[in-house]
Design an enzyme around this catalytic site. Structure first.
Site, PDB file in Angstrom:
ATOM      1  N   LYS A  35       0.824  -1.201   0.000  1.00 41.75           N
ATOM      2  CA  LYS A  35       0.000   0.000   0.000  1.00 41.75           C
ATOM      3  C   LYS A  35       0.866   1.262   0.000  1.00 41.75           C
ATOM      4  O   LYS A  35       2.072   1.210   0.286  1.00 41.75           O
ATOM      5  CB  LYS A  35      -0.940   0.005   1.209  1.00 41.75           C
ATOM      6  CG  LYS A  35      -0.241  -0.065   2.553  1.00 41.75           C
ATOM      7  CD  LYS A  35      -1.251  -0.190   3.671  1.00 41.75           C
ATOM      8  CE  LYS A  35      -0.540  -0.252   5.031  1.00 41.75           C
ATOM      9  NZ  LYS A  35      -1.501  -0.357   6.150  1.00 41.75           N
ATOM     10  N   TYR A 255      15.671  30.314   8.698  1.00 37.87           N
ATOM     11  CA  TYR A 255      14.446  30.985   9.108  1.00 37.87           C
ATOM     12  C   TYR A 255      14.293  30.975  10.628  1.00 37.87           C
ATOM     13  O   TYR A 255      14.564  29.959  11.279  1.00 37.87           O
ATOM     14  CB  TYR A 255      13.227  30.312   8.486  1.00 37.87           C
ATOM     15  CG  TYR A 255      13.064  30.563   7.010  1.00 37.87           C
ATOM     16  CD1 TYR A 255      12.856  31.845   6.519  1.00 37.87           C
ATOM     17  CD2 TYR A 255      13.107  29.509   6.106  1.00 37.87           C
ATOM     18  CE1 TYR A 255      12.698  32.082   5.162  1.00 37.87           C
ATOM     19  CE2 TYR A 255      12.947  29.724   4.740  1.00 37.87           C
ATOM     20  CZ  TYR A 255      12.741  31.023   4.281  1.00 37.87           C
ATOM     21  OH  TYR A 255      12.585  31.250   2.939  1.00 37.87           O
TER      22      TYR A 255
END
Length: 360
Positions: A35, A255
């Site tokens: 999956k 940042y």
């Protein structure tokens, strides 16, 4: 030199890991779970590399149809089952097997007018409380499925552990006992063991085991790594050093200016970020394998770049290879620094990353 990060997928390692599963559960058939694009490794290529598996399992019908379109002929099981009755002819035409886990699915099968019969896996909720019928419903569902003209004789019985990745958990033994009590007088094939249970709950192996993460060389246990279970990592995620700069003591990087240099040092910039699937929440100190040595992430992860501390006398040059996880650097370690699990890291790789498949 590639300008894009590279996810190198070692198909030989997948074969090795399948053999390891077969060693751990020699009396069981293998339902290989593919999956989520085979846990981010490439659905079709991984299925092709698992030619010795007995069957495949996916979550949804689109994944199963992609395998059939690619020429995969092995049995395929839909772990979430079908969503509506209109899908039943599609399942039959493509020889897909379905899990049944609720009343609506059972009624749809009973009312279906099909030209053939479907193989059904009946899922029992023994304590996961996600999908599955309650233990009290089991006998009724079992009887009705046996009587249903649209269902092949010989339904398979399954459940799912909630705590198998916590060795010694009482919950696991309780679920196993309940499942065995419900199914003790049934001759049908049974399946309970996921990756963690394959390793640590051998009494749960039954007729079918369902490996997922361990096929990709990764430990399902928080404080262990794949090599401790004789597994080989399959994915090697890498990029390149694209810039270097010297900064002074007290200067900040990235940042938010949340990392500050304690001494004069060199900073390296590596071309990968959360836009490629590298975890944004990886903290300063997260290891990166750069040109043969381990360095540390500093500052926040950006969309396209991360920064690492190269030290006062770096030996690297621009263009040096950086491995974010792989044989040199276990993904289990990175997951801890990012406060997540390896499953999420693998599934978050984006289309900006170049996939390369090798067989060594």
């Amino acid at each position: 030199m590639s300008r894009r990060p590279v996810a190198q997928i070692n198909l030989a390692a997948i074969g090795h890991n399948l053999q390891r599963v077969q060693q751990l559960a020699p009396a069981s058939k293998v339902l290989a779970v593919l999956k989520a694009n085979a846990y981010g490794h490439g659905l079709v290529r991984v299925a092709q590399a698992l030619s010795e598996a007995d069957a495949f399992a996916v979550a949804r019908i689109d994944e199963a149809l992609a395998l059939r379109t690619a020429g995969v002929v092995k049995p395929i099981v839909l772990l979430e089952g079908f969503y509506e009755a209109a899908e039943l002819p599609i399942l039959l035409a493509n020889n897909l097997q379905t899990v049944v886990h609720n009343e609506l699915q059972l009624v749809a099968l009973e009312q279906a007018e099909l030209d053939g019969q479907l193989k059904v896996w009946l899922k029992i909720d023994t304590g996961m409380h996600r999908l599955g019928i309650s233990p009290e419903q089991f006998n009724e569902f079992y009887r009705r499925l046996w009587q249903c003209p649209a269902v092949q004789p010989g339904i398979r019985l399954m459940s799912h552990f909630s705590c198998a990745d916590l060795p010694g958990a009482v919950k696991t033994s309780e679920q196993l006992t309940l499942f065995q009590q419900l199914c003790s007088d049934k001759a049908e094939q049974q399946s309970l063991a996921n990756s963690a249970a394959i390793i640590h709950v051998p009494e749960s192996h039954g007729d079918w085991v369902r490996p997922g993460l361990i096929l990709h060389g990764i430990s399902p246990f928080t404080h262990q790594q794949g090599w401790q279970h004789q597994l080989r990592p399959v994915m090697r995620l890498s990029s390149r050093l694209i810039a270097m700069r010297k900064i002074k003591q007290g200067e900040t990087v990235g940042y938010g200016a949340n990392w500050q240099a304690e001494q004069d040092t060199w900073i390296g910039v590596i071309a990968i970020g959360y836009g490629d699937g590298y975890p944004r929440h990886a903290v300063s100190g997260t290891p990166v394998w750069l040109a043969g040595r381990e360095v540390q992430l500093v500052g926040r992860v950006s969309m396209d770049m991360i920064t690492v501390d190269l030290g006062q006398q770096p030996v690297e040059t621009i263009g040096a290879e950086a491995v974010l996880w792989g044989p040199e650097l276990a993904i289990e370690r990175i997951a801890k620094y990012a406060d997540t699990i390896p499953y999420e890291l693998l599934c978050n790789i984006t289309p900006r990353v170049d996939y390369q498949y090798i067989t060594v």
